[in-house]
Design a protein around this motif. Structure first.
Motif, PDB file in Angstrom:
ATOM      1  N   GLY A   1       6.859  -7.719   5.399  1.00  0.00           N
ATOM      2  CA  GLY A   1       5.466  -8.078   5.178  1.00  0.00           C
ATOM      3  C   GLY A   1       5.188  -8.647   3.798  1.00  0.00           C
ATOM      4  N   THR A   2       3.918  -8.933   3.562  1.00  0.00           N
ATOM      5  CA  THR A   2       3.497  -9.571   2.305  1.00  0.00           C
ATOM      6  C   THR A   2       2.355  -8.779   1.677  1.00  0.00           C
ATOM      7  N   GLY A   3       2.379  -8.681   0.373  1.00  0.00           N
ATOM      8  CA  GLY A   3       1.306  -7.991  -0.351  1.00  0.00           C
ATOM      9  C   GLY A   3       1.863  -6.846  -1.178  1.00  0.00           C
ATOM     10  N   SER A   4       0.970  -6.174  -1.893  1.00  0.00           N
ATOM     11  CA  SER A   4       1.410  -5.164  -2.861  1.00  0.00           C
ATOM     12  C   SER A   4       1.949  -3.906  -2.188  1.00  0.00           C
ATOM     13  N   THR A   5       1.570  -3.646  -0.946  1.00  0.00           N
ATOM     14  CA  THR A   5       2.109  -2.465  -0.255  1.00  0.00           C
ATOM     15  C   THR A   5       3.467  -2.796   0.357  1.00  0.00           C
ATOM     16  N   ALA A   6       3.516  -3.933   1.055  1.00  0.00           N
ATOM     17  CA  ALA A   6       4.777  -4.357   1.697  1.00  0.00           C
ATOM     18  C   ALA A   6       5.876  -4.582   0.659  1.00  0.00           C
TER      19      ALA A   6
ATOM     20  N   ILE B   1       7.138  -4.353   9.166  1.00  0.00           N
ATOM     21  CA  ILE B   1       6.393  -3.437   8.291  1.00  0.00           C
ATOM     22  C   ILE B   1       5.509  -4.302   7.396  1.00  0.00           C
ATOM     23  N   ASP B   2       4.196  -4.024   7.400  1.00  0.00           N
ATOM     24  CA  ASP B   2       3.304  -4.848   6.594  1.00  0.00           C
ATOM     25  C   ASP B   2       2.037  -4.087   6.259  1.00  0.00           C
ATOM     26  N   GLY B   3       1.386  -4.545   5.211  1.00  0.00           N
ATOM     27  CA  GLY B   3       0.120  -3.940   4.808  1.00  0.00           C
ATOM     28  C   GLY B   3      -1.027  -4.519   5.620  1.00  0.00           C
ATOM     29  N   ALA B   4      -2.221  -4.137   5.232  1.00  0.00           N
ATOM     30  CA  ALA B   4      -3.418  -4.683   5.892  1.00  0.00           C
ATOM     31  C   ALA B   4      -4.600  -4.511   4.944  1.00  0.00           C
ATOM     32  N   ASP B   5      -5.625  -5.307   5.190  1.00  0.00           N
ATOM     33  CA  ASP B   5      -6.837  -5.186   4.367  1.00  0.00           C
ATOM     34  C   ASP B   5      -7.804  -4.179   4.970  1.00  0.00           C
ATOM     35  N   GLU B   6      -7.819  -4.124   6.308  1.00  0.00           N
ATOM     36  CA  GLU B   6      -8.678  -3.154   6.994  1.00  0.00           C
ATOM     37  C   GLU B   6      -7.943  -2.674   8.251  1.00  0.00           C
TER      38      GLU B   6
ATOM     39  N   VAL C   1      -7.621  -6.267   9.824  1.00  0.00           N
ATOM     40  CA  VAL C   1      -7.885  -7.525   9.133  1.00  0.00           C
ATOM     41  C   VAL C   1      -6.727  -7.706   8.170  1.00  0.00           C
ATOM     42  N   LYS C   2      -6.134  -8.893   8.220  1.00  0.00           N
ATOM     43  CA  LYS C   2      -5.083  -9.226   7.263  1.00  0.00           C
ATOM     44  C   LYS C   2      -5.331 -10.616   6.732  1.00  0.00           C
ATOM     45  N   GLY C   3      -4.602 -10.970   5.672  1.00  0.00           N
ATOM     46  CA  GLY C   3      -4.695 -12.339   5.200  1.00  0.00           C
ATOM     47  C   GLY C   3      -5.413 -12.527   3.892  1.00  0.00           C
ATOM     48  N   ARG C   4      -5.863 -11.441   3.294  1.00  0.00           N
ATOM     49  CA  ARG C   4      -6.512 -11.636   1.989  1.00  0.00           C
ATOM     50  C   ARG C   4      -5.465 -12.061   0.956  1.00  0.00           C
ATOM     51  N   GLY C   5      -4.191 -11.854   1.318  1.00  0.00           N
ATOM     52  CA  GLY C   5      -3.128 -12.360   0.444  1.00  0.00           C
ATOM     53  C   GLY C   5      -2.709 -13.771   0.838  1.00  0.00           C
ATOM     54  N   GLY C   6      -3.331 -14.316   1.881  1.00  0.00           N
ATOM     55  CA  GLY C   6      -3.098 -15.713   2.219  1.00  0.00           C
ATOM     56  C   GLY C   6      -1.950 -15.971   3.175  1.00  0.00           C
ATOM     57  N   SER C   7      -1.324 -14.890   3.699  1.00  0.00           N
ATOM     58  CA  SER C   7      -0.101 -15.106   4.502  1.00  0.00           C
ATOM     59  C   SER C   7      -0.306 -14.829   5.983  1.00  0.00           C
ATOM     60  N   LEU C   8      -1.537 -14.849   6.438  1.00  0.00           N
ATOM     61  CA  LEU C   8      -1.835 -14.367   7.789  1.00  0.00           C
ATOM     62  C   LEU C   8      -1.061 -15.092   8.889  1.00  0.00           C
TER      63      LEU C   8
HETATM   64  O1  DER Z   1      -2.523 -10.754   3.114  1.00  0.00           O
HETATM   65  C1  DER Z   1      -2.092  -9.851   3.831  1.00  0.00           C
HETATM   66  O2  DER Z   1      -2.167  -9.849   5.069  1.00  0.00           O
HETATM   67  C2  DER Z   1      -1.557  -8.621   3.150  1.00  0.00           C
HETATM   68  O3  DER Z   1      -0.733  -7.889   4.016  1.00  0.00           O
HETATM   69  C3  DER Z   1      -2.764  -7.808   2.718  1.00  0.00           C
HETATM   70  O4  DER Z   1      -3.651  -7.821   3.722  1.00  0.00           O
HETATM   71  C4  DER Z   1      -2.449  -6.395   2.308  1.00  0.00           C
HETATM   72  O5  DER Z   1      -2.155  -6.531   0.998  1.00  0.00           O
HETATM   73  P1  DER Z   1      -2.095  -5.280   0.002  1.00  0.00           P
HETATM   74  O6  DER Z   1      -1.012  -4.404   0.571  1.00  0.00           O
HETATM   75  O7  DER Z   1      -1.730  -5.923  -1.289  1.00  0.00           O
HETATM   76  O8  DER Z   1      -3.452  -4.632  -0.001  1.00  0.00           O
END
Ligand code: DER
Length: 238
Positions: free
Chosen positions: A27-32, A84-89, A97-104
């Protein structure tokens, strides 16, 4: 415990489900990011073997390359054993909801063909209804006539009091320019004042608009969510 500690706890817990020989959606983002770190740690300790990573962004691709994780893509591996990936909501039905990191887009492509998709979040991501948090609901659109797409999206969600704006990025000279995704598209962020109602109807309506590539509602894709909170870690499986 900081929020990043919680993200790390959730990420490490998820990586316990990675078995040797798996094709793993990264996944993408600070959690992944923590999950990718952990996988590379276990590989270097010999506790995991023969893992093939399928990254969901150039950012994760670069992180995995720097950590020596063998990588591939969906052309070579059309099925992913575990993503395995993070999520915004995350809502109670595990819609995201995902994609606030731009990788949806790449995330949804990988996670929609994963046998298992474990979402890793700190407890701040839990919501009653997705799209209701007044934070962005991202929509990836082609660059051509993006402003027209923005208006059509606002019209489509007028009932939910929708305001839309083109996502911007720093232009390196103190100004702003449109954010461009890994796929050379733009992102329009939608902000709602009221609930958007039936998610599948909303999703279908958005995807029918010519010029729309995809959106940040991940409906029915997650199979589990690992939630790290101050009182401990819980896992919810559908
Ligand atoms: O952009 C994404 O979909 C990321 O997974 C995001 O939604 C979660 O990012 P975070 O783990 O940095 O909060």
């Amino acid at each position: 415990l900081t929020q990043d500690d919680l993200k790390k706890i959730a990420a490490y817990k998820a990586v316990e489900h990675v078995k040797s020989g798996m094709v793993v959606g990264l996944g993408t983002g600070s959690t992944a990011k923590h999950a990718v770190d952990r996988i590379s740690q276990l590989l270097s300790q010999g506790k995991l073997k023969n893992i093939v990573g399928v990254p969901t962004s150039t950012q994760t691709h670069e992180q995995a390359v720097s950590l020596g994780i063998p990588l591939s893509d969906l052309d070579s591996h059309p099925v992913v054993d575990l993503a395995i990936d993070g999520a915004d909501e995350v809502d109670p039905a595990l819609n995201l909801v995902k994609g606030r990191g731009g990788s949806l887009l790449r995330e949804k492509m990988v996670e929609s063909v994963a046998k298992k998709f474990i979402v890793i979040v700190d407890e701040s991501k839990l919501v009653k209804h997705i799209g209701g948090s007044r934070l962005a609901m991202p929509v990836e659109v082609v660059q051509f006539c993006w402003s027209h797409s923005l208006k059509r999206l606002e019209e489509l969600f007028a009932h939910a009091g929708c305001a839309a704006q083109l996502r911007k990025a720093a232009d390196g000279a103190g100004g702003k320019k449109p954010y461009v995704t890994d796929n050379n598209n733009y992102i329009i962020d939608l902000y709602f004042e009221k609930e958007i109602g039936d998610l599948n109807r909303a999703s279908d309506a958005v995807l029918r608009l010519p010029g729309i590539v995809d959106h940040g509602m991940f409906i029915g894709l997650a199979t589990s969510v690992i939630i790290a909170g101050v009182d401990g870690v819980t896992i919810k499986t559908k």
